[in-house]
Design a protein around this motif. Sequence first.
Motif, short mmCIF file in Angstrom:
data_model
loop_
_atom_site.label_atom_id
_atom_site.label_comp_id
_atom_site.label_asym_id
_atom_site.label_seq_id
_atom_site.Cartn_x
_atom_site.Cartn_y
_atom_site.Cartn_z
N ARG A 71 0.84 -1.20 0.00
CA ARG A 71 0.00 0.00 0.00
C ARG A 71 0.87 1.25 0.00
O ARG A 71 1.92 1.28 0.65
CB ARG A 71 -0.90 0.03 1.24
N THR A 72 0.42 2.28 -0.69
CA THR A 72 1.03 3.61 -0.60
C THR A 72 -0.07 4.57 -0.18
O THR A 72 -1.03 4.79 -0.93
CB THR A 72 1.61 4.06 -1.95
N ILE A 73 0.07 5.12 1.02
CA ILE A 73 -0.98 5.97 1.58
C ILE A 73 -0.39 7.30 2.02
O ILE A 73 0.58 7.35 2.79
CB ILE A 73 -1.67 5.28 2.77
N MET A 74 -0.97 8.37 1.51
CA MET A 74 -0.53 9.72 1.87
C MET A 74 -1.51 10.36 2.84
O MET A 74 -2.72 10.26 2.66
CB MET A 74 -0.41 10.60 0.61
N ASP A 98 4.64 -1.47 3.87
CA ASP A 98 3.77 -0.47 3.25
C ASP A 98 4.44 0.91 3.33
O ASP A 98 5.28 1.17 4.19
CB ASP A 98 2.42 -0.43 3.94
N ILE A 99 4.03 1.79 2.43
CA ILE A 99 4.62 3.13 2.34
C ILE A 99 3.64 4.17 2.87
O ILE A 99 2.48 4.21 2.45
CB ILE A 99 4.99 3.47 0.88
N ILE A 100 4.12 5.00 3.77
CA ILE A 100 3.30 6.08 4.34
C ILE A 100 3.97 7.41 3.99
O ILE A 100 5.16 7.59 4.19
CB ILE A 100 3.17 5.95 5.86
N ILE A 101 3.17 8.34 3.50
CA ILE A 101 3.66 9.67 3.14
C ILE A 101 2.90 10.71 3.96
O ILE A 101 1.67 10.70 3.99
CB ILE A 101 3.44 9.98 1.64
N ASP A 102 3.62 11.58 4.63
CA ASP A 102 2.99 12.74 5.27
C ASP A 102 3.16 13.92 4.33
O ASP A 102 4.25 14.46 4.19
CB ASP A 102 3.65 13.02 6.63
N GLY A 103 2.08 14.31 3.68
CA GLY A 103 2.14 15.39 2.70
C GLY A 103 1.69 16.73 3.24
O GLY A 103 1.52 17.69 2.48
N GLY A 104 1.51 16.83 4.58
CA GLY A 104 1.10 18.09 5.18
C GLY A 104 2.31 18.95 5.54
O GLY A 104 3.45 18.62 5.23
N ASN A 105 2.03 20.06 6.23
CA ASN A 105 3.10 20.98 6.62
C ASN A 105 3.63 20.65 8.01
O ASN A 105 3.63 21.50 8.91
CB ASN A 105 2.60 22.43 6.59
N GLY A 122 9.04 -1.25 10.75
CA GLY A 122 9.02 -1.96 9.47
C GLY A 122 8.28 -1.27 8.35
O GLY A 122 8.02 -1.87 7.30
N PHE A 123 7.94 0.03 8.54
CA PHE A 123 7.23 0.77 7.49
C PHE A 123 8.19 1.74 6.79
O PHE A 123 9.17 2.19 7.36
CB PHE A 123 6.06 1.57 8.09
N HIS A 124 7.87 2.04 5.55
CA HIS A 124 8.62 3.05 4.80
C HIS A 124 7.91 4.40 4.99
O HIS A 124 6.70 4.50 4.75
CB HIS A 124 8.67 2.69 3.31
N PHE A 125 8.66 5.42 5.37
CA PHE A 125 8.04 6.71 5.65
C PHE A 125 8.71 7.82 4.84
O PHE A 125 9.93 7.89 4.76
CB PHE A 125 8.13 7.04 7.14
N ILE A 126 7.87 8.67 4.28
CA ILE A 126 8.34 9.82 3.51
C ILE A 126 7.64 11.07 4.05
O ILE A 126 6.41 11.11 4.15
CB ILE A 126 8.02 9.66 2.01
N GLY A 127 8.43 12.08 4.40
CA GLY A 127 7.88 13.39 4.74
C GLY A 127 8.00 14.26 3.51
O GLY A 127 9.11 14.51 3.03
N MET A 128 6.88 14.71 2.98
CA MET A 128 6.91 15.41 1.69
C MET A 128 6.23 16.77 1.77
O MET A 128 5.03 16.87 2.04
CB MET A 128 6.22 14.56 0.61
#
Length: 476
Positions: A71-74, A98-105, A122-128
């Motif tokens: 899953r890729t969830i933003m 699974d991939i988690i993206i925080d797309g907020g400020n 064990g999750f992949h995290f991206i701050g965007m």
Amino acid sequence: MISDKQLSFGIIGLGTMGRNMLLNMADHEFAVAGYDKNTKQVQALYQEDLTGLTKGFSNITAFTQSFSGIRTIMLLVPAGKIVDAVLSELLPLLNKGDIIIDGGNSHFTDTERRYKDLEQKGFHFIGMGVSGGEEGARKGPSMMPGGDKKAYETIAPILRKIAAHVNAEPTVAFMGLGSAGHFVKMVHNGIEYAMMQLISETYELLKKGLQLHDDEIHNVFKNWNEGRLQSYLLEITTDIFAFKSTGESTLLLNDIKDEAKAKGTGKWTSQTAMDLTVPIPIIDIAVAFRDLSKYKSLRIETSKLYPNLKEVKYPGIAQEYLSHLEEAFYFSMVSAYSQGMHLLYQANITYKYELNLELIAKIWRGGCIIRAVFLKDIYAAYKKNPKLEHLFLDNSIKESLTKSIPAIRTIVSDAVQNGIAVPAFSASLSYFDGLRNDNMPANLIQAQRDYFGAHTYERIATEGIFHTDWLTQTNK
């Protein structure tokens, strides 16, 4: 109707940004899903989608079960505790990998904490960081992802498609490790604060100083936006000076209260710069004057006690003076971007983000709020010298900046003489004069600190740390 197993990307939070991002993805033929507790937001998604490639949910379990494979969830929800609350609800429903993206400020320190915590789980995290507002989200934003590089490479094909494009190149790229993405977005917003303050000060100089009418001010901004000052913020300012509500004869702008709000990203930029001991005075003063604007009743009371003792009168013909103001604006714009880029340069050393300043300038050229023609010069400067410490050191920028020095001195001086506050213009000039001063009076400050607090000092010609008993004239 799409099947659940086709879904490739999901967003939690179907407000303006989240919904428009999903519609943008659907326009590029990605099957996507959205979740929001508010069923009206889910309905709005269906109403606005013309592709049939979106699917909305008001149940988070059903939402997470609608994907196949990784899953890729933003998350596009308000920064702070809400992000942590959503993560707490979401994580038990996901699988490791699974991939988690925080797309907020989000504040970059929160992103750093979440990145480490989710990595351990064990999750992949991206701050965007995402810039461009409602229009950008729908038609092409500038995006600044950081954190898990492997996860970014997985989702990059989607992000590159939905980003704005400049010269056929997408305005998205991997910023760096950990919280790099949100740090870059924070600095972006700090520059945004500075530019908005500069434009508002220009507005006051045009109105109170040169005493131009609204239509004349509109023409000034319109003309500027057709030359080297071209930017998104000047573009929307031009539109604002042409907007009248239906049936009204005056600008809507004149009915808006002069109290500016803020969401905190400018303040974070100033606080972080102080922690890193990086001077960014034009951003600092922009934050301070937004705060000052909120004290409306106090300002009214004070204005009665301290009125101008003479009529505001500017020298020369308005049209001739406008060329000085345009040059001064250019000078201050260069200063604003330079201070922001210098903060990124120093943060890169401290936080070991592995930032690429050339790449940052490149993706800011389109889609984002601070996009401007001048970013081409910034991009060129870092392309020529990736290790450039400060934009003032670039020869091309030096040549154009030098030509604007007489104008900025004239504008600041005349504003002071006429009682018009120009803190951003003044800060840009003082910063420049301070930075080019190879012998600052800070030696006196060190002497004072040693006098009252025995804080010691260093000497010019002799190595070591010294303290003086200033009352008995003995050195140690």
